[in-house]
Structures are given as structure tokens and as C-alpha cells.
Design a protein around this motif. Structure first.
Motif, short mmCIF file in Angstrom:
data_model
loop_
_atom_site.label_atom_id
_atom_site.label_comp_id
_atom_site.label_asym_id
_atom_site.label_seq_id
_atom_site.Cartn_x
_atom_site.Cartn_y
_atom_site.Cartn_z
N ILE A 94 47.24 -6.21 -7.13
CA ILE A 94 46.14 -6.72 -7.95
C ILE A 94 46.34 -8.19 -8.29
N GLY A 95 47.58 -8.54 -8.67
CA GLY A 95 47.87 -9.92 -9.04
C GLY A 95 47.68 -10.89 -7.87
N ILE A 96 48.21 -10.50 -6.71
CA ILE A 96 48.07 -11.36 -5.53
C ILE A 96 46.60 -11.51 -5.14
N ALA A 97 45.85 -10.40 -5.21
CA ALA A 97 44.43 -10.44 -4.85
C ALA A 97 43.65 -11.34 -5.80
N ALA A 98 43.94 -11.25 -7.12
CA ALA A 98 43.23 -12.09 -8.09
C ALA A 98 43.54 -13.56 -7.88
N PHE A 99 44.81 -13.86 -7.65
CA PHE A 99 45.19 -15.26 -7.44
C PHE A 99 44.57 -15.81 -6.15
N ALA A 100 44.59 -15.00 -5.10
CA ALA A 100 44.01 -15.44 -3.82
C ALA A 100 42.50 -15.65 -3.95
N TYR A 101 41.83 -14.80 -4.72
CA TYR A 101 40.38 -14.93 -4.91
C TYR A 101 40.06 -16.24 -5.63
N VAL A 102 40.81 -16.55 -6.69
CA VAL A 102 40.54 -17.77 -7.44
C VAL A 102 40.77 -19.00 -6.59
N THR A 103 41.92 -19.06 -5.92
CA THR A 103 42.23 -20.25 -5.13
C THR A 103 41.27 -20.42 -3.95
N SER A 104 40.91 -19.33 -3.31
CA SER A 104 40.01 -19.44 -2.16
C SER A 104 38.60 -19.86 -2.58
N SER A 105 38.14 -19.36 -3.73
CA SER A 105 36.79 -19.73 -4.19
C SER A 105 36.73 -21.19 -4.61
N VAL A 106 37.76 -21.68 -5.32
CA VAL A 106 37.78 -23.09 -5.71
C VAL A 106 37.86 -23.98 -4.48
N THR A 107 38.72 -23.60 -3.52
CA THR A 107 38.84 -24.37 -2.29
C THR A 107 37.51 -24.40 -1.53
N SER A 108 36.82 -23.26 -1.50
CA SER A 108 35.55 -23.19 -0.80
C SER A 108 34.52 -24.12 -1.44
#
Length: 377
Positions: free
Chosen positions: A230-244
Motif C-alpha cells: 500500500i505504501g509503495i503504491a501510494a508513493f508511486a501514484y503521487v510521484t507519477s501524477s506530479v511528474t505527469s
């Protein structure tokens, strides 16, 4: 046949009537002559107000005036035999106010002919087609506000809200869990919540949950593994959305024309048509006296774009290729430029307009426009 002759009293009446008619004719001619203002003679100077706005009014290093509007007026004045005394004003608004008050005989610059202005000052026939456009800084850095707007438009902020809610719930749950099962856990709630929050954020950002993988044996390990996912997925979602969003802003930009101005801070020139247009659209604006100050604010990220007369922005971009400026979008609110004059004294309006029309017909205006804009228009 007997001739009929008028008596002496009849002759006196006829002479009196003739005298009255002559007096009326002479009085009417005098009235008509006084109603027509005298045209300035060749020896009489004409006070010309101006506002510096390249390429229409410019000043070189020696202080000499030039520009399309100045060259046009000089040609008109040469044809009419006028001598020009020039007076500078800091803004278009100040120039028009001086015209209305009769402080100058004629005003020249990129002066748009509008209904509101025509109510207080007179105008010659138009001599240039204008309109508004938008200038942006292509090299400008993306601000936090731009990223926030991009995340909101993409729908990411709603998901972020659920992630924050999950972190808060996990922090409270972990605090209650450790207070019950960990004898070394801080007893004070403030220290306990801080310790749990640190553990949850460590899990979200690094994927680790130290000291808890061996609790409750194999069930504890499975629980920790689920939290890890859950933690890895949440962090990946935030970073990928900001990068996008940042990538999208870098590629497309946030302002591509007049339809994208809402929600941004826009630079305008005081008293200009651009200022009035942005106020009418309820856009947050910053006022500047000249184009140089407005562009500097744009490069300093104090404004997101500059809205002004299209030819002025296009010429400025052409003259400063090293600044990474761009003029984007369509021309909106098209208008025309003309010389403005005070209503109190209209002695110049007819000769100037007639001479201006003559310069249009013989191609002088087309040649002048090509000299300043080439194939850009």
C-alpha cells in the motif's frame, strides 16, 4: 401707352428693404466664417502628444523620435506645412486625458479607437488595424500554482485527499495498536502520535516498517507486507501524477491564448484597451506604465502573461529573440488606430484626415507598414 412710375415714398421703401437684405446676407456670411475654426498656418506650431510604444513611437540613443506613428504624422505635417512641438506622456491614459483637456492639439501612438474614447476625444480616420494578443515567457519556471492547477484539472487532488485520509487513519490506528502491545511505546499521546506518523511516512516513502515484521508471527509478516504494498503504491501514484502534470506543463504550457487567461495574473499597460478587456473578464491584473516593465515582470514570474496590442507584442518579440518570449493565440477584440484630437478645437481634424486619406490612396501607408512589419502582418 402710359408708363407707371413709383412715387418717392415707394422708392424709399424699396431702398430700405434692399439694405435690410444686404445686411442679412453679410451677417450670415460673417456668422458662417466665425463658425469655421481657422486652420493652423505653416508658421503656427502644432503641439503633438505621444506615448513611447515601439514600433509606433520610439526614441533612439540620442533621444530622437521615430516609429511608424511618428513617421506618418511627420509626413502629414510636411504636406500641410505644420511645425510640430512634441510632448511625451507616460501612458496612453495620460495622453488621452491631455487630449481631452485641450493641452495638446493632436495625440499619436497606437491609440485604439473605441466608443468610450470617442465620447471624450475626436478621432481621424483609422490608419492601422490592431487588436489584442497574449505574450508568455517560454523559459519561465513552472510555479507551485501551475502544478496545483494541473493536478486539480487532471482529477488527482481528489485521490490525494483519500491518501491523506488513509495516512491519518493509519497513524491513529498504529498509535492505538502500539500503546496496547508495545511496552516501550511513548505514554504521552503527543509523542505517540508523532512516533506513529513517522513510522507511517517511512512506510509510504521508503517501504519499510521497522520493528514490526516479527509481531504476531506469520500473521504479522503478512500484515506488514500488505502495508508495504500500500505504501509503495501510494508513493508511486503521487510521484507519477506530479511528474505527469509537470511534463504536460512543460510541453504544452499553461497559457496558449486568450481562452486560458482565467485563474492567472496578467500584466497590462495603464489606460490601455488590454487593461479594460481584462477588467471586463474579471482577470487578476497588474498594471505597468510601459512594455519594458510588463515584460520584466513576466520574466520575473510576477505575472503569468502580458495582454497588449498585438503589433506591439509581435514587434517586441522580434526585437528580443534572446528572451524566449512568445506571442500566442489568436487576435481578439480587433480594433483600429487613429490620431486623437480635442473636441474643443477641431481645426485640425479636416485637413489631417484629408491628407491621411491621400497617403492611404497613394500607397504610403502600405510602404510604411511593410518597413516595420515586413511579412509579419
Amino acid at each position: 401707352m402710359q408708363l407707371v412710375t413709383a412715387s418717392l415714398p415707394d422708392r424709399r421703401a424699396i431702398a430700405l428693404l434692399f439694405g435690410v437684405i444686404c445686411n442679412l446676407v453679410l451677417a450670415g456670411a460673417a456668422t458662417a466664417q466665425s463658425a469655421t475654426p481657422p486652420t493652423p498656418s505653416a508658421a503656427q506650431p502644432v503641439t503633438v502628444g505621444y506615448h513611447v510604444s515601439p514600433p509606433f513611437v520610439m526614441r533612439d540613443g540620442d533621444g530622437a523620435l521615430g516609429g511608424m506613428a511618428i513617421e506618418l504624422w511627420e509626413e502629414i505635417a510636411r504636406g500641410l506645412g505644420y511645425n510640430s512641438d512634441y510632448v511625451e506622456y507616460p501612458t496612453i491614459g495620460a495622453l488621452l486625458a491631455a487630449t481631452e483637456a485641450g493641452e495638446i492639439d493632436i495625440a499619436t501612438s497606437n491609440i485604439s479607437i473605441t466608443e468610450d474614447r470617442a465620447a471624450v476625444v475626436d478621432f481621424t480616420q483609422p490608419w492601422f488595424d490592431g487588436g489584442l494578443r497574449v505574450m508568455i515567457d517560454e523559459s519561465g519556471t513552472t510555479t507551485a500554482g501551475d502544478i496545483w492547477s494541473g493536478l486539480s484539472n487532471a482529477g488527482y487532488l481528489k485521490a490525494y485527499g483519500w491518501i491523506v485520509l488513509l495516512i491519518v487513519a493509519a497513524t491513529l490506528g498504529l498509535t492505538l495498536f502500539d500503546r496496547r502491545f508495545d511496552k516501550d511505546f511513548p505514554k504521552r499521546w503527543r509523542e505517540g502520535v508523532a512516533e506513529s506518523f513517522y513510522a507511517v511516512m517511512l512506510l509510504v516513502t521508503k517501504g519499510t516498517l521497522p520493528g514490526r515484521t516479527r509481531l504476531f508471527g506469520w500473521l504479522g509478516r503478512i500484515f506488514s507486507a500488505l502495508w508495504l504494498i500500500i505504501g509503495i503504491a501510494a508513493f508511486a501514484y503521487v510521484t507519477s501524477s506530479v511528474t505527469s502534470v509537470m511534463t504536460s506543463l512543460a510541453i504544452e504550457g499553461t497559457i496558449n491564448g486568450p481562452d486560458d487567461l482565467e485563474g492567472h495574473t496578467i500584466g497590462v499597460l495603464e489606460g490601455s484597451v488590454g487593461e479594460r478587456a481584462m477588467l471586463a473578464d474579471y482577470v487578476d491584473i497588474r498594471r505597468f506604465e510601459g512594455i519594458e516593465a510588463a515584460v520584466q515582470a513576466l520574466r520575473d514570474n510576477r505575472v503569468d502573461a502580458v495582454v497588449h496590442d498585438a503589433p506591439v507584442l509581435e514587434y517586441y518579440k522580434l526585437q528580443h529573440p534572446d528572451l524566449s518570449l512568445d506571442v500566442v493565440g489568436r487576435i481578439f477584440q480587433p480594433d483600429k488606430y487613429g490620431f486623437s484630437l480635442p473636441y474643443a478645437d477641431n481645426s485640425l481634424i479636416i485637413p489631417v484626415t484629408v491628407n491621411l486619406l491621400g497617403l492611404k490612396e497613394d500607397g504610403f501607408l502600405d510602404t510604411l507598414e511593410n518597413a516595420y512589419f515586413g511579412d509579419e502582418r
